[in-house]
Scaffold this motif. Structure first.
Motif, PDB file in Angstrom:
ATOM      1  N   ASP A 104       0.700  -1.289  -0.016  1.00 50.82           N
ATOM      2  CA  ASP A 104       0.003   0.147   0.051  1.00 50.82           C
ATOM      3  C   ASP A 104       0.881   1.323   0.138  1.00 50.82           C
ATOM      4  O   ASP A 104       0.273   2.379  -0.314  1.00 50.82           O
ATOM      5  CB  ASP A 104      -0.952  -0.160   1.224  1.00 50.82           C
ATOM      6  N   GLU A 105       2.075   1.157   0.379  1.00 51.87           N
ATOM      7  CA  GLU A 105       3.151   2.419   0.322  1.00 51.87           C
ATOM      8  C   GLU A 105       3.710   2.407  -0.928  1.00 51.87           C
ATOM      9  O   GLU A 105       4.499   3.206  -1.077  1.00 51.87           O
ATOM     10  CB  GLU A 105       4.130   1.905   1.548  1.00 51.87           C
ATOM     11  N   THR A 106       3.687   1.316  -1.743  1.00 57.02           N
ATOM     12  CA  THR A 106       4.187   1.915  -3.309  1.00 57.02           C
ATOM     13  C   THR A 106       3.765   3.003  -3.948  1.00 57.02           C
ATOM     14  O   THR A 106       2.536   2.947  -3.959  1.00 57.02           O
ATOM     15  CB  THR A 106       4.257   0.276  -3.985  1.00 57.02           C
ATOM     16  N   PRO A 107       4.603   3.841  -4.193  1.00 58.24           N
ATOM     17  CA  PRO A 107       4.206   4.877  -4.975  1.00 58.24           C
ATOM     18  C   PRO A 107       3.546   4.561  -6.316  1.00 58.24           C
ATOM     19  O   PRO A 107       3.980   3.700  -7.092  1.00 58.24           O
ATOM     20  CB  PRO A 107       5.340   5.968  -5.202  1.00 58.24           C
ATOM     21  N   ALA A 108       2.631   5.610  -6.575  1.00 57.59           N
ATOM     22  CA  ALA A 108       2.144   5.328  -8.257  1.00 57.59           C
ATOM     23  C   ALA A 108       3.010   6.100  -9.222  1.00 57.59           C
ATOM     24  O   ALA A 108       4.045   6.851  -8.770  1.00 57.59           O
ATOM     25  CB  ALA A 108       0.713   6.062  -8.301  1.00 57.59           C
ATOM     26  N   PRO A 109       3.102   5.675 -10.296  1.00 55.14           N
ATOM     27  CA  PRO A 109       4.112   6.254 -11.331  1.00 55.14           C
ATOM     28  C   PRO A 109       4.006   7.831 -11.252  1.00 55.14           C
ATOM     29  O   PRO A 109       2.928   8.323 -11.091  1.00 55.14           O
ATOM     30  CB  PRO A 109       3.645   5.698 -12.676  1.00 55.14           C
ATOM     31  N   PRO A 110       5.196   8.314 -11.409  1.00 52.84           N
ATOM     32  CA  PRO A 110       6.320   7.772 -11.866  1.00 52.84           C
ATOM     33  C   PRO A 110       7.140   7.372 -10.910  1.00 52.84           C
ATOM     34  O   PRO A 110       8.399   7.260 -10.976  1.00 52.84           O
ATOM     35  CB  PRO A 110       7.093   9.132 -12.654  1.00 52.84           C
ATOM     36  N   GLY A 111       6.644   7.306  -9.515  1.00 56.46           N
ATOM     37  CA  GLY A 111       7.427   6.897  -8.462  1.00 56.46           C
ATOM     38  C   GLY A 111       7.320   5.303  -8.414  1.00 56.46           C
ATOM     39  O   GLY A 111       6.881   4.476  -9.326  1.00 56.46           O
TER      40      GLY A 111
END
Length: 331
Positions: A104-111
């Motif tokens: 859930d902490e994984t950033p959305a693109p471009p992160g």
């Protein structure tokens, strides 16, 4: 915004090797590790690591990019450093478990979520300068990162260094902290004296790699990069870019080439150059510095073909185009 790689998830996953066996993996706080002051790694640099990323797709699912290739390379580094061996499946499960914990902490693109597996020798034995550590610690850190080009993509300035080399040739295929440390002094000197962003090490005129990335030259529809040998790190991003280039109909030439050829080709209109690596993916090189002279690569600005290749790779990572090579692992 925090600097790339300076924010960490509060927990990491680790496993320890002692008495000829590995412990079960466990989640532990990421802000400290238990280590004797005489640990082998602190005195004799028995350490290696990897860098890979997990990406969030539009439907919220999270995928790890080319985990198998990074695990294989880390296993190779561990072997070359004579660290205790581990099963690929063990590290694969550790990576999946920690990424799933913080999906859930994984950033959305471009992160993305940067993943840093690390393997260190832990035996307390300062008399082992010529012997391997019989115990070790394997752990995986996570760092959510943003767009490496948040300030806008600018072409790099790269100094060509013909006298020195990044590391000892027999250590080239080890992704070890010592190799980065040995390149740091020359890089800082290049920044101070030439305002260079990086050094392209070219011992004896042979174009190799920079302190932290592989180098490619694009002349028309041909990509030229040094042929793989044991003197330098075999980049997973490099391999991915070359594979995509072939998919796009480009000619890939993996061969030795000299500083003289590089400067001659760089002067041609339309020529592009780039550095490839996990963090920046593919970064244009606009200026080469050699013998106190500056040479533009093509227009000197970020190249269209570099941008096209980087976007093609990002589209696979972000789930916007088909993963035809089986590079993504869902967590």
């Amino acid at each position: 915004m925090a600097a790339f790689g300076t924010v960490f998830m509060p927990q990491m996953i680790q496993a320890r090797f002692a008495d000829n066996s590995w412990s079960e993996s466990a989640l532990v706080p990421s802000d400290k590790i238990e280590l004797h002051a005489g640990a082998h790694v602190l005195h004799y640099s028995s350490t290696c690591f990897e860098g890979l990323k997990a990406f969030r797709h539009e439907d919220g699912s999270v995928y790890i990019f080319r985990m198998d290739a990074n695990i294989a390379r880390m296993k190779q580094s561990s072997k070359l450093l004579n660290l205790p061996d581990f099963d690929e499946s063990m590290l694969e499960q550790m990576i999946k478990d920690i990424v799933k914990e913080y999906a859930d902490e994984t950033p959305a693109p471009p992160g993305s979520m940067y993943i840093r597996p690390t393997h260190i020798g832990t035996e307390a034995a300062i008399g082992k300068a010529a012997a391997p550590s019989m115990s070790s610690l394997l752990y995986v850190l996570l760092s959510p990162v943003g767009d490496y080009f948040a300030g806008g993509a600018t072409a790099l300035r790269v100094l060509l260094e013909e006298d020195g080399m990044r590391c000892a040739p027999h250590m080239g295929m080890v992704k070890s902290g010592g190799n980065y440390a040995s390149a740091l002094g020359p890089i800082l000197q290049a920044r101070s004296e030439h305002q260079a962003d990086q050094i392209l090490f070219c011992p004896g005129g042979d174009v190799q790699e920079t302190g932290a990335a592989n180098f490619i030259l694009i002349d028309g529809d041909e990509i030229i990069t040094k042929a793989l040998d044991s003197s330098f790190l075999h980049g997973v991003t490099r391999n991915s870019i070359l594979t995509i280039a072939k998919d796009l109909g480009m000619t890939v030439s993996e061969r030795n080439f000299t500083v003289s050829e590089l400067l001659e080709r760089a002067a041609k209109p339309g020529t592009e150059a780039a550095l490839s690596g996990t963090a920046a993916v593919l970064t244009s090189v606009g200026t080469l510095i050699h013998n106190d002279q500056e040479f533009k690569v093509g227009s000197g600005e970020p190249g269209e073909k570099v941008a096209k290749l980087r976007q093609a790779l990002n589209d696979i990572q972000w789930g916007k185009s088909a993963d035809t090579h089986g590079w993504l692992t869902k967590v």
